[in-house]
Write an enzyme that holds these catalytic residues in place. Structure first.
Site, PDB file in Angstrom:
ATOM      1  N   CYS B  87      40.587  45.236  42.120  1.00 29.80           N
ATOM      2  CA  CYS B  87      39.295  44.654  42.442  1.00 29.80           C
ATOM      3  C   CYS B  87      39.478  43.417  43.325  1.00 29.80           C
ATOM      4  CB  CYS B  87      38.510  44.378  41.159  1.00 29.80           C
ATOM      5  SG  CYS B  87      36.743  44.179  41.452  1.00 29.80           S
ATOM      6  N   HIS B 195      38.947  49.454  37.753  1.00 29.85           N
ATOM      7  CA  HIS B 195      39.694  48.586  36.828  1.00 29.85           C
ATOM      8  C   HIS B 195      40.453  49.400  35.786  1.00 29.85           C
ATOM      9  CE1 HIS B 195      38.044  44.548  37.798  1.00 29.85           C
ATOM     10  NE2 HIS B 195      36.978  45.224  38.188  1.00 29.85           N
ATOM     11  N   GLU B 197      42.675  48.409  33.830  1.00 27.45           N
ATOM     12  CA  GLU B 197      42.896  47.596  32.621  1.00 27.45           C
ATOM     13  C   GLU B 197      41.670  47.591  31.706  1.00 27.45           C
ATOM     14  OE1 GLU B 197      42.169  46.440  35.525  1.00 27.45           O
ATOM     15  OE2 GLU B 197      40.809  44.728  35.333  1.00 27.45           O
TER      16      GLU B 197
END
Lengths: 79, 220
Positions: B87, B195, B197
């Protein structure tokens, strides 16, 4: 000494913010607006008195940070 | 494997990144403040997290791209070691010139925040090898400036070299050729807008991001 830098999107690069500005102006009745492109104006106060040398330095600043050469052009005016 | 997460003023996914790394390796990464000028000795993996570094002033990632730690991050990449930007981290990698192209304002002008179906275009990278035969994944996106742009010549080149790693199945931002994530030509630097994560635990609503970290760190 001042430098005035205009940073603007290259022709052909989609400018959704400019398109939104044009749309908003049309909504306000400014029917003559065909298109809008949005850029940035950056003013620098500089030390020194050699305008040509300063301009060369400012162009370097543009290439290194102030403009993204992939999508943006810039112009530098010294004043 | 020793890992480091770079923290800029305005980073907000740095702790998520650290949790993902720790989940896979069992070891917490070192959090490195952007004003440092060196990575910890022996750092093998560096991650640039998501967020809004420097308030997105000038251009997203532009200020972070010239901060003090960046020469060390570039040297790490030039040594051929893995570097992942997610990002805002992807935006920083673009601004440093480690990855080609530009990330522009979403074509819709809207901030998009949704689970994004993606296609893995290249499962043979060091960031995707653990996906096996799986090519369809869902990973969240949350950004305002993820509209990938490059000239046609660059797009053709990165496509033909296998550098397009993730593609949107449902383009949320106007990205050229639905590009969601790319690597450099050497394959050791990857940037992606989604994302991974944020998709490492069933409580996140999915674990499709975990294999990114397993791919990079799995051999540790």
């Amino acid at each position: 000494m001042k430098a005035r830098i205009h940073v603007y999107l290259k022709p052909g690069v989609l400018d959704p913010q400019g398109a939104a500005v044009a749309g908003a102006l049309k909504n306000l009745g400014f029917d003559e607006v065909e298109n809008a492109r949005q850029g940035k104006l950056i003013e620098l106060d500089l030390t020194g008195d050699d305008a040509d040398a300063a301009k060369t330095r400012v162009e370097e600043m543009c290439k290194k940070l102030l403009a993204n050469p992939v999508i943006e052009n810039f112009t530098v005016e010294m004043a | 494997m020793k890992s480091a997460v770079i923290v800029f003023p305005g980073s907000n996914c740095d702790r998520d990144a650290a949790m993902a790394i720790e989940k896979v390796t069992g070891t917490a990464p070192t959090m490195v403040w952007h004003q440092e000028t060196a990575l910890p000795d022996g750092t093998e993996f560096v991650m640039l997290p998501g967020g809004f570094s420097y308030g997105d002033y000038l251009r997203c990632g532009a200020m972070a791209g010239v901060s003090n730690i960046i020469p060390a991050v570039k040297a790490h990449a030039e040594d051929g070691k893995p570097l992942l930007g997610v990002c805002n981290g992807f935006q920083v990698l673009i601004e440093t010139g480690l990855l080609p192209g530009a990330l522009m304002r979403n074509a819709s002008l809207h901030f998009v925040c949704e689970k994004s179906p993606l296609t893995i275009e290249n499962g043979n990278t060091q960031f995707t090898s653990q996906y096996g035969a799986n090519r369809d994944v869902i990973i969240p996106v949350a950004h305002h400036d993820g509209n990938y742009f490059a000239d046609d010549e660059t797009l053709d080149r990165i496509e033909s070299e296998g550098q397009v790693v993730f593609r949107y199945a449902r383009n949320p931002n106007g990205s050229a050729r639905n590009i969601a994530g790319i690597t450099n030509s050497e394959g050791n630097v990857m940037g992606m807008m989604p994302h991974p994560e944020r998709a490492i635990d069933v409580d996140h609503g999915g674990t499709d991001g975990l294999a990114v970290f397993e791919s990079i760190l799995g051999s540790a």
